[in-house]
Scaffold this active site. Structure first.
Site, PDB file in Angstrom:
ATOM      1  CB  THR A 100      -5.874   1.482   8.982  1.00 58.96           C
ATOM      2  OG1 THR A 100      -4.638   0.799   9.222  1.00 58.96           O
ATOM      3  CG2 THR A 100      -5.850   2.843   9.618  1.00 58.96           C
ATOM      4  CB  SER A 122      -3.706  -8.127  10.645  1.00 65.23           C
ATOM      5  OG  SER A 122      -2.805  -7.832  11.616  1.00 65.23           O
ATOM      6  CG  HIS A 171      -1.254  -4.626  14.384  1.00 66.17           C
ATOM      7  ND1 HIS A 171      -0.915  -3.364  13.957  1.00 66.17           N
ATOM      8  CD2 HIS A 171      -1.132  -5.432  13.308  1.00 66.17           C
ATOM      9  CE1 HIS A 171      -0.615  -3.410  12.665  1.00 66.17           C
ATOM     10  NE2 HIS A 171      -0.735  -4.655  12.247  1.00 66.17           N
ATOM     11  CB  CYS A 195      -0.881  -0.011   1.249  1.00 68.71           C
ATOM     12  SG  CYS A 195       0.098  -0.012   2.764  1.00 68.71           S
ATOM     13  CD  GLU A 253      -3.446   0.981  12.283  1.00 66.40           C
ATOM     14  OE1 GLU A 253      -3.082   0.406  11.248  1.00 66.40           O
ATOM     15  OE2 GLU A 253      -4.623   1.345  12.462  1.00 66.40           O
ATOM     16  CB  CYS A 294      -6.702   1.914   5.205  1.00 71.56           C
ATOM     17  SG  CYS A 294      -5.814   2.465   3.757  1.00 71.56           S
ATOM     18  CG  HIS A 339       2.383  -0.874  11.596  1.00 70.79           C
ATOM     19  ND1 HIS A 339       1.371  -1.130  10.720  1.00 70.79           N
ATOM     20  CD2 HIS A 339       3.215  -1.953  11.539  1.00 70.79           C
ATOM     21  CE1 HIS A 339       1.577  -2.305  10.154  1.00 70.79           C
ATOM     22  NE2 HIS A 339       2.691  -2.823  10.615  1.00 70.79           N
ATOM     23  CB  SER A 345       2.876  -6.533   4.309  1.00 70.92           C
ATOM     24  OG  SER A 345       2.043  -7.661   4.490  1.00 70.92           O
TER      25      SER A 345
HETATM   26  S1  SF4 Z   1      -3.407   3.047   6.612  1.00 76.31           S
HETATM   27 FE1  SF4 Z   1      -2.267   1.152   6.712  1.00 76.31          FE
HETATM   28  S2  SF4 Z   1      -3.030  -0.018   4.957  1.00 76.31           S
HETATM   29 FE2  SF4 Z   1      -3.643   2.109   4.607  1.00 76.31          FE
HETATM   30  S3  SF4 Z   1      -2.002   2.997   3.361  1.00 76.31           S
HETATM   31 FE3  SF4 Z   1      -1.504   3.407   5.506  1.00 76.31          FE
HETATM   32  S4  SF4 Z   1      -0.173   1.722   6.128  1.00 76.31           S
HETATM   33 FE4  SF4 Z   1      -1.221   1.089   4.262  1.00 76.31          FE
END
Ligand code: SF4
Length: 293
Positions: free
Chosen positions: A165, A230, A127, A12, A129, A201, A74, A273
């Site tokens: 997210t 995840s 996690h 991403c 994040e 997200c 994260h 990822s």
């Molecule tokens: S919020 Fe998480 S999944 Fe979305 S772009 Fe950012 S790192 Fe990637």
């Protein structure tokens, strides 16, 4: 045989930016540490390690001084910034802007809500994040992952629901509905006491929709992801529901060539990822096998 790599799979923008930042810093020839795995993918971590990136845990981070440390996509709790300040550590902040924005929202929420309001985060407790998000509330947020965890919430008090997210939208809606029901059981009306924010997200949401189509277009689906990811597990489950002949594995060495016997189309995809080069390696291995047989 048709072998298609899903163009929407792979890093991403958040992960891509963090890896670009790391590569740029490493090019300068200085020592760069990364607090935690930069991405939930062992193959990519090994590639960056070979370029010089040193992955450290929190214990080591607390002991470091006068150096450069990268904070991954994260995000981090405020405590990590404080440690860096005290130890004269230069932060290379690669927190994804979407995660930063969610951190700010949660911080504003906790500052605004009255004393008895509860911030609830749908996510995985350990996690990175989620640790960063909980850190915005001074550790007060309640983390829930499954229906069983909903006993942690006090339904007589207001609930502010957020999501990690990378959570699945369907799961968010199920949890939200159950929280509403429990509030109704206790208070008779859920509207006043539940404020929910679907903070998944958009890149993950789009992938859910896209993978549903992609999985139905091929005889088999090869889903490449590290088991630690995840969203890898979540996106794979989506593929598996649409196409029962979906296989989850980490790299080309784990590809079982029996899976592709007598099939005419193979779809290769992965998590946010999963590096693109890894999906290409799997494709190359299939092509090599076809040439040999
Ligand atoms: S919020 Fe998480 S999944 Fe979305 S772009 Fe950012 S790192 Fe990637």
């Amino acid at each position: 045989m048709i072998i298609e790599i899903d163009l929407y799979s792979g890093f991403c923008t958040g992960v891509k930016k963090a890896i670009d930042r790391a590569e740029k810093e490493l090019e300068k020839g200085e020592t760069v540490y990364c607090l935690g795995d930069i991405v939930h993918n062992t193959q990519e971590i090994l590639r960056l390690k070979s370029m010089g990136l040193i992955t450290i845990d929190y214990k080591t981070f607390k002991e470091l001084k006068n150096c450069k440390v990268l904070f991954r996509a994260h995000g981090e709790p405020p405590e990590s910034y404080e440690i860096a300040r005290k130890n004269n550590i230069r932060i290379i902040d690669a927190t994804c802007s979407i995660v930063s924005s969610l951190q700010r929202k949660i911080k504003c929420s906790i500052d605004r809500i009255s004393g008895d309001g509860q911030i609830v985060i749908l996510g995985k407790e350990d996690h990175a994040e989620v640790i960063g998000l909980v850190g915005q509330t001074g550790g007060k947020a309640i983390v829930v992952e499954q229906l069983d965890d909903l006993t942690k919430i006090d339904y007589t008090k207001p609930v502010y629901l957020y999501a990690q997210t990378t959570k699945a939208k369907d799961h968010f809606l199920i949890m939200k509905e159950e929280i509403k029901n429990r509030i109704k059981q206790v208070k008779g009306d859920s509207e006043e006491t539940l404020s929910s924010f679907e903070t998944i997200c958009v890149q993950v949401l789009n992938r859910e929709t896209h993978l549903r189509n992609f999985a139905g277009q091929h005889d088999i689906i090869l889903f490449i992801s590290d088991p630690k990811s995840s969203n890898g597990k979540m996106l794979y489950e989506i593929c598996k529901k649409i196409n029962p002949r979906s296989f989850f594995f980490s790299d080309e060495k784990e590809l079982d060539l029996n899976w592709i016997k007598n099939v005419s189309s193979v779809g290769i995809c992965g998590a946010t990822s999963t590096p693109h080069w890894l999906m290409q390696k799997v494709k190359n291995k299939i092509i090599e096998n076809i040439k040999l047989t």
